[in-house]
Design a protein around this motif. Structure first.
Motif, PDB file in Angstrom:
ATOM      1  N   UNK A 320       0.811  -1.227   0.000  1.00 32.08           N
ATOM      2  CA  UNK A 320       0.000   0.000   0.000  1.00 32.08           C
ATOM      3  C   UNK A 320       0.839   1.271   0.000  1.00 32.08           C
ATOM      4  N   UNK A 321       2.013   1.220   0.629  1.00 28.16           N
ATOM      5  CA  UNK A 321       2.889   2.397   0.641  1.00 28.16           C
ATOM      6  C   UNK A 321       3.379   2.727  -0.767  1.00 28.16           C
ATOM      7  N   UNK A 322       3.676   1.682  -1.551  1.00 29.28           N
ATOM      8  CA  UNK A 322       4.076   1.907  -2.945  1.00 29.28           C
ATOM      9  C   UNK A 322       2.930   2.515  -3.742  1.00 29.28           C
ATOM     10  N   UNK A 323       1.735   1.972  -3.540  1.00 35.72           N
ATOM     11  CA  UNK A 323       0.564   2.471  -4.267  1.00 35.72           C
ATOM     12  C   UNK A 323       0.333   3.949  -3.958  1.00 35.72           C
ATOM     13  N   UNK A 324       0.507   4.319  -2.696  1.00 32.81           N
ATOM     14  CA  UNK A 324       0.303   5.718  -2.305  1.00 32.81           C
ATOM     15  C   UNK A 324       1.295   6.652  -2.997  1.00 32.81           C
ATOM     16  N   UNK A 325       2.427   6.082  -3.431  1.00 30.05           N
ATOM     17  CA  UNK A 325       3.444   6.868  -4.143  1.00 30.05           C
ATOM     18  C   UNK A 325       3.334   6.687  -5.661  1.00 30.05           C
ATOM     19  N   UNK A 326       2.252   6.034  -6.095  1.00 31.61           N
ATOM     20  CA  UNK A 326       2.051   5.834  -7.519  1.00 31.61           C
ATOM     21  C   UNK A 326       2.901   4.742  -8.127  1.00 31.61           C
ATOM     22  N   UNK A 327       3.365   3.791  -7.299  1.00 30.50           N
ATOM     23  CA  UNK A 327       4.202   2.712  -7.803  1.00 30.50           C
ATOM     24  C   UNK A 327       3.517   1.360  -7.600  1.00 30.50           C
ATOM     25  N   UNK A 328       3.736   0.472  -8.557  1.00 34.23           N
ATOM     26  CA  UNK A 328       3.212  -0.889  -8.485  1.00 34.23           C
ATOM     27  C   UNK A 328       4.346  -1.794  -7.999  1.00 34.23           C
ATOM     28  N   UNK A 329       4.187  -2.387  -6.830  1.00 32.75           N
ATOM     29  CA  UNK A 329       5.248  -3.197  -6.220  1.00 32.75           C
ATOM     30  C   UNK A 329       5.684  -4.340  -7.119  1.00 32.75           C
ATOM     31  N   UNK A 330       4.717  -4.989  -7.773  1.00 31.31           N
ATOM     32  CA  UNK A 330       5.044  -6.143  -8.609  1.00 31.31           C
ATOM     33  C   UNK A 330       5.825  -5.737  -9.849  1.00 31.31           C
ATOM     34  N   UNK A 331       5.422  -4.641 -10.483  1.00 30.38           N
ATOM     35  CA  UNK A 331       6.136  -4.176 -11.670  1.00 30.38           C
ATOM     36  C   UNK A 331       7.540  -3.724 -11.295  1.00 30.38           C
ATOM     37  N   UNK A 332       7.657  -3.011 -10.170  1.00 37.07           N
ATOM     38  CA  UNK A 332       8.974  -2.563  -9.717  1.00 37.07           C
ATOM     39  C   UNK A 332       9.885  -3.755  -9.434  1.00 37.07           C
ATOM     40  N   UNK A 333       9.335  -4.798  -8.801  1.00 37.43           N
ATOM     41  CA  UNK A 333      10.122  -5.999  -8.511  1.00 37.43           C
ATOM     42  C   UNK A 333      10.538  -6.692  -9.798  1.00 37.43           C
ATOM     43  N   UNK A 334       9.644  -6.706 -10.790  1.00 40.34           N
ATOM     44  CA  UNK A 334       9.959  -7.333 -12.074  1.00 40.34           C
ATOM     45  C   UNK A 334      11.078  -6.586 -12.782  1.00 40.34           C
ATOM     46  N   UNK A 335      11.051  -5.268 -12.735  1.00 40.03           N
ATOM     47  CA  UNK A 335      12.101  -4.460 -13.357  1.00 40.03           C
ATOM     48  C   UNK A 335      13.457  -4.738 -12.706  1.00 40.03           C
ATOM     49  N   UNK A 336      13.474  -4.752 -11.395  1.00 41.67           N
ATOM     50  CA  UNK A 336      14.714  -5.039 -10.664  1.00 41.67           C
ATOM     51  C   UNK A 336      15.242  -6.425 -11.011  1.00 41.67           C
ATOM     52  N   UNK A 337      14.331  -7.390 -11.054  1.00 39.22           N
ATOM     53  CA  UNK A 337      14.721  -8.775 -11.347  1.00 39.22           C
ATOM     54  C   UNK A 337      15.288  -8.907 -12.756  1.00 39.22           C
ATOM     55  N   UNK A 338      14.633  -8.303 -13.742  1.00 37.71           N
ATOM     56  CA  UNK A 338      15.107  -8.392 -15.122  1.00 37.71           C
ATOM     57  C   UNK A 338      16.487  -7.766 -15.259  1.00 37.71           C
ATOM     58  N   UNK A 339      16.704  -6.634 -14.632  1.00 39.27           N
ATOM     59  CA  UNK A 339      18.024  -5.996 -14.690  1.00 39.27           C
ATOM     60  C   UNK A 339      19.106  -6.916 -14.136  1.00 39.27           C
ATOM     61  N   UNK A 340      18.802  -7.607 -13.041  1.00 44.80           N
ATOM     62  CA  UNK A 340      19.770  -8.547 -12.458  1.00 44.80           C
ATOM     63  C   UNK A 340      19.987  -9.752 -13.379  1.00 44.80           C
ATOM     64  N   UNK A 341      18.888 -10.240 -13.991  1.00 46.02           N
ATOM     65  CA  UNK A 341      19.005 -11.384 -14.889  1.00 46.02           C
ATOM     66  C   UNK A 341      19.847 -11.045 -16.109  1.00 46.02           C
ATOM     67  N   UNK A 342      19.634  -9.876 -16.671  1.00 47.40           N
ATOM     68  CA  UNK A 342      20.405  -9.465 -17.846  1.00 47.40           C
ATOM     69  C   UNK A 342      21.891  -9.393 -17.505  1.00 47.40           C
ATOM     70  N   UNK A 343      22.204  -8.837 -16.336  1.00 48.23           N
ATOM     71  CA  UNK A 343      23.602  -8.756 -15.906  1.00 48.23           C
ATOM     72  C   UNK A 343      24.200 -10.149 -15.755  1.00 48.23           C
ATOM     73  N   UNK A 344      23.442 -11.055 -15.157  1.00 45.75           N
ATOM     74  CA  UNK A 344      23.932 -12.421 -14.959  1.00 45.75           C
ATOM     75  C   UNK A 344      24.116 -13.138 -16.296  1.00 45.75           C
ATOM     76  N   UNK A 345      23.165 -12.967 -17.208  1.00 41.45           N
ATOM     77  CA  UNK A 345      23.272 -13.606 -18.522  1.00 41.45           C
ATOM     78  C   UNK A 345      24.475 -13.077 -19.296  1.00 41.45           C
ATOM     79  N   UNK A 346      24.735 -11.783 -19.189  1.00 40.39           N
ATOM     80  CA  UNK A 346      25.873 -11.204 -19.884  1.00 40.39           C
ATOM     81  C   UNK A 346      27.192 -11.768 -19.359  1.00 40.39           C
TER      82      UNK A 346
END
Length: 353
Positions: A320-346
């Motif tokens: 709810x704190x993320x929502x109050x700031x206009x952020x979607x927790x799941x999308x933010x977590x997905x973005x963070x995860x993809x960035x880490x995966x790309x780094x690992x794959x590279x």
């Protein structure tokens, strides 16, 4: 066996089930007919009824409420109560004046979604391809063109090979993709297969199908393997993908989650899906009302039931704190995860973009 073959079998079963020519308005006759249709054709009694109860117990439970002088509304209500004992979103009774439905499979759980907030991640310049809404993530502090975001709200909405490939071509500069199917209640299984086929470069076993072969509660065929085939024509996306799920993901959307869960570049994130693993069949009661019910059992590649949902690789709750700031927790977590995966794959040489 592929899903298109399953769909043809299902249509033949639906067309074969009718009581035309045997009309009866009798409440007792129709109540008994409803019970018998499920008794002979429903496929999840072992999974849905309490261990100390039987389908006959359910019949007897509501029988005292059936009377010859009861109205149509009252009869419908009693039948709806009987069907609700199965706790199955694929079980419906349809009359000229109402449609029964069981919805606690998702209403009793957190939604994990604020639609207004998630739509901000599409920006103002998103594109539409049938039921697909997509754009590079361009919200808050995220760099434009870094990660693609694709939202698909219903597998009943138009989906085509050209539409999917066009979306992927326009997102080709993105290093990863988020597919948001939260609250996707299902639709066409053929669309589920079509979309999933873009994320594999080889044929993959995704599950097994069992059909009813007799009136007994455990009369099923031997398991028939179901495969996901790779594309012969079109664009394959073989980069990191995160699929966002919640309890509102049901039926064909549940099937899509099952199809992609074990693909190399795909990660499921969010909440366990709502299930709906059985393929439905329809029949007609003596008074002309229609009943739909789960008649064929789908299991995953490990031959485990998916009727109660697909668990994500990573459980993420909406904050709810993320929502109050206009952020979607799941999308933010997905973005963070993809960035880490790309780094690992590279670092391992699996990803060269």
């Amino acid at each position: 066996m592929n899903r298109f073959g399953i769909t043809i079998v299902l249509l033949l079963l639906v067309l074969s089930c009718t009581t035309k020519g045997n009309y009866s308005p009798s409440p007792a006759t129709n109540y008994r007919a409803l019970w018998e249709v499920l008794d002979k054709g429903y496929c999840y009694f072992d999974e849905k009824l309490p261990k100390d109860s039987t389908w006959e117990d359910m019949y007897q439970k509501y029988l005292p409420l059936i009377g010859n002088d009861m109205g149509q509304d009252s009869l419908f209500d009693v039948m709806e109560m009987l069907l609700s004992e199965l706790k199955d979103g694929h079980v419906n009774l349809t009359s000229p004046f109402d449609v029964s439905r069981y919805s606690r499979w998702y209403q009793d759980y957190p939604s994990q979604l604020d639609d207004k907030v998630r739509r901000r991640y599409l920006g103002d310049s998103y594109r539409i391809a049938g039921g697909l809404y997509y754009a590079p993530v361009s919200y808050a502090e995220h760099t434009k063109d870094s990660i693609g975001y694709l939202m698909y709200n219903s597998f009943s909405s138009t989906l085509s090979e050209s539409g999917i490939s066009s979306a992927f071509a326009r997102l080709s500069k993105c290093k990863g993709l988020i597919i948001d199917i939260r609250n996707n209640g299902g639709g066409y299984v053929s669309y589920s297969t079509l979309l999933a086929s873009h994320f594999t470069d080889k044929r993959v076993l995704t599950g097994y199908m069992r059909h009813k072969t007799g009136p007994g509660h455990r009369d099923f065929s031997e398991p028939v393997p179901v495969y996901l085939d790779t594309l012969k024509v079109g664009i394959k996306w073989l980069r990191p993908v995160v699929v966002l799920t919640n309890r509102g993901v049901f039926s064909a959307a549940n099937d899509f989650s099952m199809n992609v869960k074990h693909l190399p570049f795909v990660t499921l994130m969010g909440d366990t899906t709502g299930g709906g693993g059985g393929l439905p069949r329809s029949s007609e009661l003596p008074n002309g009302w229609a009943v739909r019910y789960s008649a064929s059992v789908m299991t995953d590649a490990n031959d485990q039931h998916v009727e109660h949902g697909i668990a994500p690789h990573y459980k993420v709750d909406l904050d709810p704190n993320d929502i109050s700031q206009g952020k979607d927790t799941l999308i933010e977590a997905a973005i963070t995860y993809i960035n880490k995966q790309v780094l690992a794959y590279r670092q391992t040489g699996l990803y060269t973009k």
